[in-house]
Design an enzyme around this catalytic site. Structure first.
Site, PDB file in Angstrom:
ATOM      1  N   GLU A  54       0.845  -1.198   0.000  1.00  0.00           N
ATOM      2  CA  GLU A  54       0.000   0.000   0.000  1.00  0.00           C
ATOM      3  C   GLU A  54       0.875   1.241   0.000  1.00  0.00           C
ATOM      4  OE1 GLU A  54      -2.377   2.824  -0.207  1.00  0.00           O
ATOM      5  OE2 GLU A  54      -3.413   0.887  -0.143  1.00  0.00           O
ATOM      6  N   THR A 165      -6.759  -2.193  -5.955  1.00  0.00           N
ATOM      7  CA  THR A 165      -6.309  -0.792  -5.883  1.00  0.00           C
ATOM      8  C   THR A 165      -7.444   0.224  -5.805  1.00  0.00           C
ATOM      9  OG1 THR A 165      -6.014  -0.947  -8.281  1.00  0.00           O
ATOM     10  CG2 THR A 165      -4.051  -1.127  -6.909  1.00  0.00           C
ATOM     11  N   GLY A 202     -23.913  16.337  -8.695  1.00  0.00           N
ATOM     12  CA  GLY A 202     -24.155  14.899  -8.645  1.00  0.00           C
ATOM     13  C   GLY A 202     -25.076  14.519  -7.505  1.00  0.00           C
ATOM     14  N   GLY A 203     -26.172  13.860  -7.830  1.00  0.00           N
ATOM     15  CA  GLY A 203     -27.158  13.472  -6.822  1.00  0.00           C
ATOM     16  C   GLY A 203     -27.043  12.022  -6.407  1.00  0.00           C
ATOM     17  N   MET A 340     -19.418  -0.251  -6.299  1.00  0.00           N
ATOM     18  CA  MET A 340     -18.210   0.206  -5.605  1.00  0.00           C
ATOM     19  C   MET A 340     -18.523   0.375  -4.121  1.00  0.00           C
ATOM     20  SD  MET A 340     -16.397   2.807  -8.285  1.00  0.00           S
ATOM     21  CE  MET A 340     -15.658   2.179  -9.799  1.00  0.00           C
ATOM     22  N   LEU A 341     -18.466  -0.740  -3.400  1.00  0.00           N
ATOM     23  CA  LEU A 341     -18.797  -0.773  -1.982  1.00  0.00           C
ATOM     24  C   LEU A 341     -17.696  -1.501  -1.228  1.00  0.00           C
ATOM     25  CD1 LEU A 341     -22.541  -1.840  -2.329  1.00  0.00           C
ATOM     26  CD2 LEU A 341     -21.724   0.424  -1.647  1.00  0.00           C
ATOM     27  N   HIS A 466     -40.283  -5.697  21.039  1.00  0.00           N
ATOM     28  CA  HIS A 466     -41.135  -4.500  21.062  1.00  0.00           C
ATOM     29  C   HIS A 466     -40.747  -3.623  22.258  1.00  0.00           C
ATOM     30  CE1 HIS A 466     -44.723  -1.995  20.741  1.00  0.00           C
ATOM     31  NE2 HIS A 466     -44.870  -2.143  22.064  1.00  0.00           N
TER      32      HIS A 466
END
Length: 487
Positions: A54, A165, A202-203, A340-341, A466
């Site tokens: 990395e 990457t 971007g929304g 992309m998660l 509950h």
């Protein structure tokens, strides 16, 4: 006596093997993000000799350093500030002199990142994964060259390579990002003052989360989106309701509009926008602009061309088992196909290592949840209504509003609903979609249901504590196969 000697010899051999200057690795993982470091740890746990390379200098990738984790710190703390200044009085809590200390908020964010990145480094060490701080290049089918951050270089001999990457922010043509006035998501996490006006281009998930943070802290936030809806790919009903909720919270939306250019003048950003149909062009002025039109795979400097790894556009091309056109070189996470998660990358990393170890690695992509950490949260798993209609699949839909949930009412978090979609013939759950204060946790129930093939009746007949928000999921399942009790 002999047993004691053998144990000591094995320990000595283990130390020698770990610090060997030129070992052959079973797996070299390029990238220390969620997919990469998880793959390296899993490899070590399965008895494989593993290295993780990395170049950032800290582990965790975009998610941990400049993405998921720091943004959630700001989302949580900005929500607390907003509650204190706008909602506490209605809850019977009177405060005076509430002030925003943005510097302290940023320190808290940085602390959480530092602790977690340090924790990942500890896990690599604990599992005897070699961690190399540097930038990797694939120099051959079984070799990886590393330009170390300390100026030295190393050559790694390996049986397998995993490319992990990640991704980078997608640039917007005509708009240059300087991280001072025109920001990527990285710059939006580092502002030192609350902007008076803030444009989000971007929304999608990143834009709405960052817009929510700065709106709560006092910015006038406008979201401009090229499409006619926010959250492309999400269930349409969920997206429409989310936009209504965010609009009530103060975010403004300009739809079907393209940003053509951004010019900085006197410390402000002059943004030229054009209606998608070309009918209107105008220029507006903002203090800060965030470009959040998506992310793209990051493969710069990897040397993929050195061995002829095939690409699919910017993505590394793989088969159904994450192999490239070389049987020992794999690609996972944002650098290849799919959502992309971070958690998707983690699952792929484990699956690939299991395959390398001779096991049957598998990922069920129908059971990968997505969460948007606005308030209320938005969460989804499985198929949307639009996808089921397009596929010609007959389905039943059950829906239950949070306004009828007793826990949501008592804590004044009754905005939103749970929607469950099941196969019309078998009742097997095909999708679940939630807008609720705790949707990110609640969606796990839907994920497990899809993973194990549960029906809506199965969950409806499962006892839920509950009062809890999760009872709304039970009621939505009741509505799917029959009728709910509390609606």
């Amino acid at each position: 006596m002999a047993a004691t000697f053998n144990r000591a010899a094995r320990r000595q051999f283990s130390r020698f093997r770990y610090f060997s200057t030129n070992p052959q690795y079973d797996v070299v993982v390029i990238g220390g993000g969620p997919g990469g470091y998880v793959a390296a740890i899993k490899a070590a746990q399965l008895g494989l000799r593993a290295a993780c390379v990395e170049g950032r200098g800290t582990l965790g990738g975009t998610c941990l350093n400049v993405g998921c984790i720091p943004s959630k710190a700001l989302l949580h703390n900005s929500h607390l500030y907003h509650e204190a200044t706008h909602e506490f009085a209605a809850r019977g809590i009177k405060l005076s002199g509430v002030e925003l200390d943005l510097d302290a908020m940023m320190v808290a964010k940085k602390k959480s990142v530092t602790q977690l990145t340090g924790g990942v480094e500890f896990l690599l060490k604990k599992n005897k994964v070699d961690y190399l701080k540097g930038w990797a290049t694939i120099s051959g089918q079984n070799s990886v060259s590393v330009a170390m951050n300390d100026g030295t270089s190393k050559s790694l001999d390996t049986k397998n390579v995993i490319i992990a990457t990640g991704s980078e922010s997608t640039p917007l043509p005509g708009v240059e990002t300087d991280e001072v006035n025109v920001l990527s998501s990285t710059g939006a996490l580092e502002l030192t003052q609350v902007p008076g006006s803030f444009l989000v281009v971007g929304g999608g998930v990143i834009g709405l989360e960052m817009g929510s943070v700065w709106s709560r802290l006092g910015s006038n936030v406008e979201v401009v989106e090229f499409l006619d809806r926010i959250l492309p790919g999400m269930d349409d009903e969920i997206a429409k309701e989310t936009q209504k909720i965010l609009k009530k919270q103060g975010l403004a939306f300009t739809m079907k509009t393209a940003v053509k250019s951004a010019v900085i003048q006197d410390g402000q950003v002059h943004v030229t926008m054009e209606a998608r149909d070309g009918s209107k062009t105008e220029t507006k002025v903002y203090d800060k602009v965030l470009v959040a039109i998506g992310r793209r795979p990051y493969t710069q400097g990897l040397g993929l061309e050195n061995v002829g790894i095939e690409m699919a556009g910017r993505q590394v091309k793989t088969d159904d088992h994450w192999r490239t056109n070389f049987s020992n070189i794999y690609a996972i996470g944002d650098v290849t196909t799919g959502a992309m998660l971070a958690h998707k990358a983690e699952e792929e990393g484990i699956a690939v290592v299991e395959i390398i170890a001779g096991k049957a690695g598998h990922v069920n992509y129908n059971a990968i949840p997505g969460v948007i950490y606005t308030f209320p949260e938005v969460a989804s798993v499985g198929k949307t209504e639009e996808e089921l209609k397009a596929a010609g699949i007959k389905y039943n839909k059950g829906k239950f509003g949070m306004g009828a949930n007793s826990r949501a009412k008592t804590v004044d978090q009754s905005v939103g609903f749970v929607k469950v979609l099941s196969d019309a013939e078998t009742d097997r759950i095909l999708g679940a979609h939630i807008i609720a204060a705790n949707a990110g946790e609640m969606i796990a129930e839907g994920v497990i249901a899809i993973e194990y093939g549960a029906s809506s009746e199965d969950l409806a007949r499962t006892c839920h504590a509950h009062p809890t928000l999760s009872e709304a999921f039970k009621e939505a399942c009741m509505a799917t196969y029959d009728k709910p009790i509390h609606a």
